[in-house]
Design a protein around this motif. Structure first.
Motif, PDB file in Angstrom:
ATOM      1  N   GLN A   1       0.838  -1.210   0.000  1.00 51.92           N
ATOM      2  CA  GLN A   1       0.000   0.000   0.000  1.00 51.92           C
ATOM      3  C   GLN A   1       0.869   1.255   0.000  1.00 51.92           C
ATOM      4  O   GLN A   1       0.596   2.210  -0.737  1.00 51.92           O
TER       5      GLN A   1
ATOM      6  N   VAL B   1      -8.467  -1.313  -1.019  1.00 53.58           N
ATOM      7  CA  VAL B   1      -8.134  -2.499  -0.227  1.00 53.58           C
ATOM      8  C   VAL B   1      -9.404  -3.321  -0.004  1.00 53.58           C
ATOM      9  O   VAL B   1     -10.404  -2.810   0.499  1.00 53.58           O
TER      10      VAL B   1
ATOM     11  N   THR C   1      -8.276   1.288   5.390  1.00 55.57           N
ATOM     12  CA  THR C   1      -7.078   2.115   5.357  1.00 55.57           C
ATOM     13  C   THR C   1      -6.192   1.808   6.541  1.00 55.57           C
ATOM     14  O   THR C   1      -6.531   1.037   7.418  1.00 55.57           O
TER      15      THR C   1
END
Length: 262
Positions: free
Chosen positions: A32, A44, A250
């Motif tokens: 990421q 994601v 996240t």
């Protein structure tokens, strides 16, 4: 290869809150970070069977157009073929040095994470088995966990880690952190002002170690001994993740005990 990066690119990993383990979380975060540094958007997606969906059997993997690519190294090559690279500005000596440090991180930090998860009996019973098998009913949850444990312990035996004590593993982690701290010095990134794949890899592992609740804090304490490494993690978190959240998948919502900024 010349196709533009699609907006629906996806990164797959295991379920964050109840399933993903330290090593996979670190590897996923490294990818990421790399994609954020390349300014390539990725969504994601968490799936209980992500490990089995992956072409290599390892997470994370990305689904871009009709391509599926797993793990940081191959993803870096795939992204480079699409015209995006973080290390183009490095000369050949620097590129060789970068690869050597990435090998160090994979050989020391990643192996230490796997050792802790699957070879430390207390961690295995209290964290690894319950989390790894959590999406599955009994007895499948135990069967899959023991199967994975046997696979990792066989690997540890092959590389000479099976006979190590936890203290020796933590000492290896400290030596790795010392080498990284020395190389980083007072620079913002390992190769001065611009991040490379090495920065993404180191961030993924160190940030995850610092923010994951384990049986004891011994592992995170090794990293905390190096103030420039913790500052490095904060800097990347702020620059590439703070304010970039588009959904709950996240960095801030990962299975962790805290953000470094709180």
């Amino acid at each position: 290869a010349a196709e533009p990066w699609p907006e629906n690119a996806a990164l797959y990993q295991q379920l964050k809150e109840e399933q993903i383990l330290l090593s996979d979380n670190a590897s996923s975060l490294a990818v990421q970070a790399f994609l954020q540094m390349c300014n390539l958007p990725v969504r994601v997606i968490c799936r209980a069977n992500a490990e089995y969906m992956s072409p290599s059997g390892k997470v994370p993997f990305i689904h871009v157009g009709n391509q599926v690519v797993s793990e940081l190294g191959p993803i870096v090559q795939f992204v480079k073929a699409k015209g995006h690279s973080l290390s183009d500005g490095l000369d050949e000596v620097q590129k060789a040095e970068m690869k050597a440090y990435m090998e160090l991180v994979n050989n020391m930090l990643l192996t230490a994470e796997l050792y802790l998860q699957w070879c430390d009996d207390v961690t295995v019973e209290e964290i690894t088995h319950p989390r790894y098998g959590s999406p599955y009913p009994w007895p499948l949850n135990r069967i899959l966990s023991y199967q994975k444990q046997w696979e990792v312990r066989r690997k540890m035996k092959a590389i000479g880690w099976a006979g190590k004590t936890l203290e020796q593993v933590l000492e290896d982690v400290d030596q790795c952190c010392h080498a990284l701290s020395q190389r980083l010095g007072t620079q913002p990134y390992f190769f001065n002002k611009h991040p490379t794949e090495l920065d993404a890899l180191v961030f993924g592992h160190l940030f995850t170690i610092l923010t994951t609740q384990l049986i004891t804090d011994e592992l995170s304490e090794k990293v905390k001994n190096y103030s420039n490494l913790t500052a490095f993690c904060r800097r990347i978190e702020q620059q590439y993740f703070e304010g970039h959240e588009k959904d709950s998948s996240t960095i801030a919502a990962r299975s962790s005990k805290r953000s470094l900024l709180r």
